[in-house]
Design a protein around this motif. Sequence first.
Motif, PDB file in Angstrom:
ATOM      1  N   VAL A 262       0.771  -1.147  -0.041  1.00  0.00           N
ATOM      2  CA  VAL A 262       0.124   0.192   0.074  1.00  0.00           C
ATOM      3  C   VAL A 262       0.834   1.092   0.197  1.00  0.00           C
ATOM      4  O   VAL A 262       0.388   2.160  -0.687  1.00  0.00           O
ATOM      5  CB  VAL A 262      -0.876   0.163   1.100  1.00  0.00           C
ATOM      6  CG1 VAL A 262      -1.611   1.343   1.324  1.00  0.00           C
ATOM      7  CG2 VAL A 262      -1.996  -1.251   1.188  1.00  0.00           C
ATOM      8  N   ALA A 266      -0.110   3.237  -2.919  1.00  0.00           N
ATOM      9  CA  ALA A 266      -1.264   4.449  -2.495  1.00  0.00           C
ATOM     10  C   ALA A 266      -0.475   5.779  -1.958  1.00  0.00           C
ATOM     11  O   ALA A 266      -1.038   6.815  -1.735  1.00  0.00           O
ATOM     12  CB  ALA A 266      -2.333   4.052  -1.708  1.00  0.00           C
ATOM     13  N   ASN A 276      -5.350  -1.089   0.812  1.00  0.00           N
ATOM     14  CA  ASN A 276      -5.476   0.186   0.336  1.00  0.00           C
ATOM     15  C   ASN A 276      -6.703   0.801   1.312  1.00  0.00           C
ATOM     16  O   ASN A 276      -7.529   1.356   0.722  1.00  0.00           O
ATOM     17  CB  ASN A 276      -5.818  -0.190  -1.063  1.00  0.00           C
ATOM     18  CG  ASN A 276      -4.804  -0.165  -1.956  1.00  0.00           C
ATOM     19  OD1 ASN A 276      -3.694   0.204  -1.773  1.00  0.00           O
ATOM     20  ND2 ASN A 276      -5.103  -1.168  -2.959  1.00  0.00           N
ATOM     21  N   THR A 286      -5.199   4.183  -5.545  1.00  0.00           N
ATOM     22  CA  THR A 286      -3.872   3.778  -5.788  1.00  0.00           C
ATOM     23  C   THR A 286      -3.408   4.463  -7.098  1.00  0.00           C
ATOM     24  O   THR A 286      -4.285   4.789  -7.713  1.00  0.00           O
ATOM     25  CB  THR A 286      -3.806   2.411  -5.890  1.00  0.00           C
ATOM     26  OG1 THR A 286      -4.373   1.681  -7.155  1.00  0.00           O
ATOM     27  CG2 THR A 286      -4.506   1.493  -4.748  1.00  0.00           C
ATOM     28  N   ALA A 313      -2.775  -5.172  -3.608  1.00  0.00           N
ATOM     29  CA  ALA A 313      -2.699  -3.965  -3.161  1.00  0.00           C
ATOM     30  C   ALA A 313      -2.527  -2.970  -4.292  1.00  0.00           C
ATOM     31  O   ALA A 313      -2.503  -1.821  -4.217  1.00  0.00           O
ATOM     32  CB  ALA A 313      -1.391  -3.768  -2.339  1.00  0.00           C
ATOM     33  N   HIS A 317      -9.664  -3.070  -2.357  1.00  0.00           N
ATOM     34  CA  HIS A 317      -9.688  -2.483  -1.123  1.00  0.00           C
ATOM     35  C   HIS A 317     -10.428  -3.502  -0.079  1.00  0.00           C
ATOM     36  O   HIS A 317     -11.437  -4.260  -0.589  1.00  0.00           O
ATOM     37  CB  HIS A 317     -11.007  -1.410  -1.135  1.00  0.00           C
ATOM     38  CG  HIS A 317     -10.424  -0.195  -2.134  1.00  0.00           C
ATOM     39  ND1 HIS A 317     -11.202   0.388  -3.074  1.00  0.00           N
ATOM     40  CD2 HIS A 317      -9.542   0.643  -1.767  1.00  0.00           C
ATOM     41  CE1 HIS A 317     -10.461   1.482  -3.614  1.00  0.00           C
ATOM     42  NE2 HIS A 317      -9.414   1.552  -2.664  1.00  0.00           N
TER      43      HIS A 317
END
Length: 566
Positions: A262, A266, A276, A286, A313, A317
Amino acid sequence: MPNRRPTPLLSILLLAGGTLAPAAAGADGERTGDVLRELQERAIEEGVSEAAHWGWKPETYTLWGTHTNRLIPVYTYGTAGAGEGVDLNDYVGANSVYRDGRKLITLYGRPPANTFNPQAEYLDQTNVYDLQRAALDAGKKHVFLVVFDGMDWQTTRAAAIYNTGRVPYASGRGTGAHFQDYDANGTSQFGFMVTSPHNDGTDVDVDAQRVLNPGGVLPGGYDPARAGAAPWTPGEDLEYLVAGPKFSANRHAYTDSAASAVSMTAGIKTYNNAINVDPEGRRVRTIAHQAQEEGLAVGAVSSVPISHATPAAAYAHNVHRNDYQDLTRDLLGRPSISHPDRPLPGLDVLVGGGYGADREKDSGQGENYVPGNSYLAAEDLRAVDVAHGGRYVVAHRTPGVNGPERLAEAAAEAAAGGKRLFGFYGTKAGKGHLPFRTADGGYDPTVGRSKTAEKYSPADLAENPTLADMTRAALTVLETDPDGFWLLVEAGDVDWANHDNNLDNAIGAVNSGDEAVKVVTDWVERNSNWEESLMIVTADHGHYLVLDRPELLAPQSGAAEAAAAE
């Protein structure tokens, strides 16, 4: 371009159909002259090795079998001199977030203890996301994120020593793998990063998709005095890297593969097991979501199951990484527990493992678990298949069908018809991952800390593609988008090997992943250039391999031969 490794060290054999065969054996059926295999077997039998160990006690070969808080190497291509935010120098040295106390508070959500370092040379793992975002903003059309799960600097060095037949370096970028030697026409750079998460110990309710104790138990951070200022310089507290000893003050959490992925996709610190969502459980977008919204195609390929933490990832989600079937639904654009009414659009390409991993019950996946394959519910497979009105040309492991050929055919069909591609492969013996490759290029692993070794049938080798095959198939589809694409490639078997304290498998996994990297660099050289392409090769976290006598890993060295003969 520098040669990747001496050809004689590779004993992998390609059959006429493109399938893989085990390395050569002697008359009695046993592998002959395999220094790494012999070293690994002796270490497991005796519990100690002159060559290496895992953990902080040299007298115990298998002391530690999970992650650490080590600094992790980052190799970039298409970045040097590429402009603000794209050049790796914008995140290291004087520009390191670890030299700025205010930025650290923003990053971790609190002042992380003993983490501010005015001499820090390292970047943070969230800067991997920043590099990708800056690349898209700068007009780069092709962005590749290649993650060798669990490959720290020490594991990379072990592979490089084996590949070159010598100890070629003791610090820095190194040489011996394609991703180390390839310079992308002078645009490649090297650094290393902190991977610690926001926290460890966050509890969740998968069915409600809710975080129960925001902030968790153990916070993240990085103490360079205790851990080391660089990957090759150990710190003063060898147990700090594993968040121990438990009575010690100012411990820091080490990351899992979910929180670390993540960070890279993200750009946030979050809790271990999160996919996420932020530390409070709120969903985040992301780089793949953003690229897709901007008109680029997006894809992910992995040597391990399709909805394990790293590929999940890229796009999905969930409050917990183990909710595999729902994560796969997000990846394929199906209704999921996180998106029941308005599913995500789905990836354009998803190819990975999971085949053969069947179970009737799975408490980690909540009340909506569908008995059968742990990663892919039968109804979801049917729904996405073009044969039943879906959007994906599907290629999955099929008895008697050559895996690489079938995947390539499906990719060509998807590209020609403007469809998406979904590939689903793996072995039952391996819990859904692709066959493990060993250092000498064979596919017959020996024992690790589990005291067992996976065994593969001829069908396991013939009916499965390699990660390089998967990467090639993904590019066949993604390259048809004139606006460009984003692609995640995960060599997940490095992590599985290090968890098992299996040096033979770890080196084999690095080399098989390296071949996927070469597929990418070859594609860029044939179809693009490094002005409009960017690649990041890195790992999500490290383990605790320590090389005591690295020369013993070199199969052409007298030291290795002498040790094997003792």
